[in-house]
Design a protein around this motif. Sequence first.
Motif, mmCIF file in Angstrom:
data_model
loop_
_atom_site.group_PDB
_atom_site.id
_atom_site.type_symbol
_atom_site.label_atom_id
_atom_site.label_comp_id
_atom_site.label_asym_id
_atom_site.label_seq_id
_atom_site.Cartn_x
_atom_site.Cartn_y
_atom_site.Cartn_z
ATOM 1 N N UNK A 111 -13.296 -3.983 14.753
ATOM 2 C CA UNK A 111 -12.242 -3.378 13.938
ATOM 3 C C UNK A 111 -12.819 -2.793 12.649
ATOM 4 N N UNK A 112 -12.385 -1.598 12.337
ATOM 5 C CA UNK A 112 -12.821 -0.909 11.124
ATOM 6 C C UNK A 112 -11.591 -0.472 10.344
ATOM 7 N N UNK A 113 -11.725 -0.542 9.035
ATOM 8 C CA UNK A 113 -10.634 -0.171 8.137
ATOM 9 C C UNK A 113 -10.940 1.174 7.487
ATOM 10 N N UNK A 114 -9.906 2.009 7.433
ATOM 11 C CA UNK A 114 -10.028 3.293 6.746
ATOM 12 C C UNK A 114 -9.539 3.102 5.299
ATOM 13 N N UNK A 115 -10.502 2.791 4.419
ATOM 14 C CA UNK A 115 -10.132 2.443 3.045
ATOM 15 C C UNK A 115 -9.741 3.666 2.220
ATOM 16 N N UNK A 165 -2.299 -3.960 5.305
ATOM 17 C CA UNK A 165 -1.240 -3.482 6.195
ATOM 18 C C UNK A 165 -0.795 -2.081 5.782
ATOM 19 N N UNK A 166 -0.737 -1.825 4.479
ATOM 20 C CA UNK A 166 -0.394 -0.477 4.010
ATOM 21 C C UNK A 166 -1.434 0.542 4.469
ATOM 22 N N UNK A 167 -2.706 0.184 4.418
ATOM 23 C CA UNK A 167 -3.763 1.080 4.905
ATOM 24 C C UNK A 167 -3.634 1.309 6.406
ATOM 25 N N UNK A 168 -3.303 0.258 7.145
ATOM 26 C CA UNK A 168 -3.160 0.400 8.604
ATOM 27 C C UNK A 168 -1.974 1.299 8.934
ATOM 28 N N UNK A 169 -0.854 1.134 8.245
ATOM 29 C CA UNK A 169 0.307 1.987 8.496
ATOM 30 C C UNK A 169 0.004 3.445 8.154
ATOM 31 N N UNK A 170 -0.739 3.666 7.099
ATOM 32 C CA UNK A 170 -1.110 5.035 6.750
ATOM 33 C C UNK A 170 -2.044 5.629 7.816
ATOM 34 N N UNK A 171 -2.959 4.834 8.304
ATOM 35 C CA UNK A 171 -3.859 5.302 9.358
ATOM 36 C C UNK A 171 -3.097 5.605 10.637
ATOM 37 N N UNK A 172 -2.152 4.745 11.011
ATOM 38 C CA UNK A 172 -1.359 4.992 12.223
ATOM 39 C C UNK A 172 -0.509 6.253 12.081
#
Length: 455
Positions: free
Chosen positions: A334-338, A404-411
């Motif tokens: 898993x990678x995060x788009x910071x 979670x905010x970063x994940x929602x923005x990425x989705x």
Amino acid sequence: MIYRFVTESTVEERIIEKAERKLKLDHLVIQQGRLVDPNTKVNKEEMLSWIRNGADFIFSGKDSTVTDEDIDDLISKGQRKTEELSQLMDSKTEENLKGFSMEETEYTVYNFEGVDYKQKQKVFTHWIEPPKRERKANYHVDSYFRDALRTSEPKAPKAPRPPKQPSIQDFQFFPPRLFELLDQEIYFYRQQVNYKVPVNVDLPKDEAKAVQKEDQEKIDNAEPLNEDQQAEKDALLQEGFTTWNKRDFNLFIKACEKWGRDDVENIADDVEGKTPEEVKAYMEVFWERANELQDLEKINSQIERGEAKIERRQNTRRALEAKMARYRAPFHQLKMQYGTNKGKHYNEEEDRFLVCMLYQLGIDKENVYDELRTEVRNAPLFRFDWFLKSRTAAELQRRCNTLITLIERENAELEEREGKKKSLGKKPNSSGTSTPTQKRKADLMVKNSGKKPKK
């Protein structure tokens, strides 16, 4: 017998008398367990008066020889003085112990020019009594301006009500007909006590008079309940939810806030003392007649806040599911788009573990962040990571909310890209015919489809 040779009119006589006074004070106070004034030290003036005592008498003496008769006279005189001193000490009893003093009576500051001012009492001919203390009330701005700006008359007292009225709450949802019968009974009681409706000062003058006239007519035209109406009233009192009290109602509202207004099973489990059938029956009537409640706006806002939290958790769970579905091994891949929200304290490995473990524990749990904190402390991966192990549940929750905010923005960005691709793929040619380039690509696809793959 013990003889003490003391020179008359000297400091020795003063010392002996002082010692006798101290012995008497010791017997009266210290030996009986009482307290003694600690300030009993001899000051400079007192010591000087002792030394000067009898100096004039000694210097004025002329006889230089002492005979046996003089010695006998001295002994008898000393015995007499000793007895006088003992009698003086015995006269100080426990009743006047408070006024007991170590000072001699002939040397006091109260004696001036032969007058003892200690025995005198001041008499006030004109006594001025001091004013009584008045405790001031707390200062309230609202009450001050309410009293200062009040121009109208105070509100009239409440109208009388008949005794022994049944206790009816709005959340019990009794039939509306019952309130009509109760009002008729109240109006008739006011007619019996000759009650006159006052003018409502909060309304305009014309409107207040009209309302007063209407209410007074209801009282004047009121009639008592007949037998049929009384029986109907008794029957209607049993049709409401009489077994529901304020505690049950509050539990029902909190359950609706927690689970949403449609989750009947969980709401019934949270309302203690009620069966699922009773809760379901009450829920149906509640949403039909909720407009009869006095605190309807407050109750609706409370339930809507809870439903907004539920919807937020569902969106979070769907976002985590979409994120996890893109990886075969999320704990490693898993990678995060910071973007610009990387932060300085948490690294990517820690964020990966927090997101994956939060998804595994379940975002819908009530104490999920406490369990997440326990998992972080027990994880072998962070056994030397003191920073992450020392985080509290609230700090982990704040970090997870950021992730979670970063994940929602990425989705959202991925969905937008996929939507653009689909719209471009479905867009037809404006002329309705294929271009030469599209024909060549189609021919190549047909040729390639007939070839066998190389081994």
